[in-house]
Design a protein around this motif. Sequence first.
Motif, mmCIF file in Angstrom:
data_model
loop_
_atom_site.group_PDB
_atom_site.id
_atom_site.type_symbol
_atom_site.label_atom_id
_atom_site.label_comp_id
_atom_site.label_asym_id
_atom_site.label_seq_id
_atom_site.Cartn_x
_atom_site.Cartn_y
_atom_site.Cartn_z
ATOM 1 N N CYS A 27 0.833 -1.189 0.000
ATOM 2 C CA CYS A 27 0.000 0.000 0.000
ATOM 3 C C CYS A 27 0.878 1.254 0.000
ATOM 4 O O CYS A 27 1.888 1.324 0.686
ATOM 5 C CB CYS A 27 -0.892 -0.008 1.235
ATOM 6 N N LEU A 95 -14.836 -2.553 8.285
ATOM 7 C CA LEU A 95 -14.015 -3.719 8.609
ATOM 8 C C LEU A 95 -14.865 -4.901 9.070
ATOM 9 O O LEU A 95 -15.772 -4.753 9.891
ATOM 10 C CB LEU A 95 -13.004 -3.368 9.702
ATOM 11 N N SER A 136 -8.241 6.337 -0.065
ATOM 12 C CA SER A 136 -8.657 5.649 1.149
ATOM 13 C C SER A 136 -10.139 5.312 1.107
ATOM 14 O O SER A 136 -10.945 5.990 0.462
ATOM 15 C CB SER A 136 -8.367 6.509 2.380
ATOM 16 N N ASP A 165 -7.303 5.285 6.575
ATOM 17 C CA ASP A 165 -8.184 4.235 7.063
ATOM 18 C C ASP A 165 -7.644 3.701 8.384
ATOM 19 O O ASP A 165 -6.438 3.477 8.532
ATOM 20 C CB ASP A 165 -8.271 3.097 6.045
ATOM 21 N N ARG A 330 -6.300 1.301 2.802
ATOM 22 C CA ARG A 330 -6.572 -0.119 2.608
ATOM 23 C C ARG A 330 -6.718 -0.467 1.132
ATOM 24 O O ARG A 330 -7.276 0.310 0.361
ATOM 25 C CB ARG A 330 -7.864 -0.524 3.330
ATOM 26 N N CYS A 333 -11.517 -2.614 1.505
ATOM 27 C CA CYS A 333 -12.105 -1.856 2.621
ATOM 28 C C CYS A 333 -12.508 -2.737 3.785
ATOM 29 O O CYS A 333 -12.668 -2.245 4.911
ATOM 30 C CB CYS A 333 -13.310 -1.052 2.142
ATOM 31 N N VAL A 336 -7.712 -4.881 6.998
ATOM 32 C CA VAL A 336 -6.491 -4.077 7.003
ATOM 33 C C VAL A 336 -5.466 -4.745 6.100
ATOM 34 O O VAL A 336 -5.527 -5.953 5.842
ATOM 35 C CB VAL A 336 -5.933 -3.903 8.426
ATOM 36 N N ASN A 337 -4.520 -3.968 5.634
ATOM 37 C CA ASN A 337 -3.486 -4.530 4.750
ATOM 38 C C ASN A 337 -2.605 -5.500 5.515
ATOM 39 O O ASN A 337 -2.337 -5.328 6.703
ATOM 40 C CB ASN A 337 -2.624 -3.398 4.176
#
Length: 338
Positions: A27, A95, A136, A165, A330, A333, A336-337
């Motif tokens: 990212c 999330l 984002s 994010d 991210r 969405c 999380v990465n």
Amino acid sequence: MWTKLAFFLLLLLLPLPTTAVSFTKDCVDPTNGSSLRFNFYETVCPAAEAIIFAGVVRAVSAEPRMAASLLRLHFHDCFVNASSKFEGCDASLLLDDTDRFVGEKTAAPNVNSVRGFNVIDGIKAELEAACPGAVSCADVLAVAARDAVLLLGGPTWQVETGRKDGLTANKSAAESNIPAPTSGLSALTQKFRNVGLSQKDMVVLSGAHTIGKARCTTFSSRFGASSSGSSDRRFLDSLQQLCGSGTNDTLAALDLVTPSTFDNQYYVNLLSGDGLLPSDEALMDANAGEVEGLVAAYATDVDAFFRDFGEAMVRMGRLAAPPGRGGEVRRCCRVVNA
């Protein structure tokens, strides 16, 4: 308003990405710790707002109610305040649950209420194809909310962008901070003040209830009582006929007069005793004072409502984590990465 709409419609003529999205790249954080500003993506992703608008157009064209749902997503995301760990508009609402935290989707104010996650997923996928790691999810929510309002005839405003994010979500904070449909005037006012928004902001943002629907369970508590405040008994009787016992998930339009148009009819309805939710009717409380004055002003001056609504949306969009909290853009969405 229509000039702006025509401009956006012209943007739809631009070719948009349709290729599959790969989430293998690291990212890239375009914010670099900077504050929100207008035209943030002008250089890093010039087509960002056009891509978002096109996605909102498709969703609202297929289902007009989705406009209210996209607006609600942004509102419910921004209002999460985890005590000293303020989160604000950080896409935490998007999330999914993990083994590290229970997300906000199942919080009482959100479950069976917020929707439109697939719409955001689709828009984000197109953004990743065009500008990997640049836009984002929190900014997607903010811009999509503006575009949804515009498409139903409401005002437009410049959206500040450059949000990060969040890396986690907080179910308990969502349950504590998002105003409930049963809230009274003092509770509503305090919820807004808790995040730095004024009572006037509360009144004007409540005007978002000029679109969308609510389940019978959110307002059935009004059926058993005699007419209170400015409530119209015939209006309540018609709702009870629709809902029956009130324990089902039947939907009623928040604004029965112009349910698919973003206008000032919500305030006209309040003056007539036709506010749907207890929190709507609370604005006409006998002790409302200046609140009732604002309701009357917006009911007669749609331009004032549109102007103040756009300004309040910008202020709400500034609710964010304090510097140093971290964050990312991210790639998806919902997670999380890595």
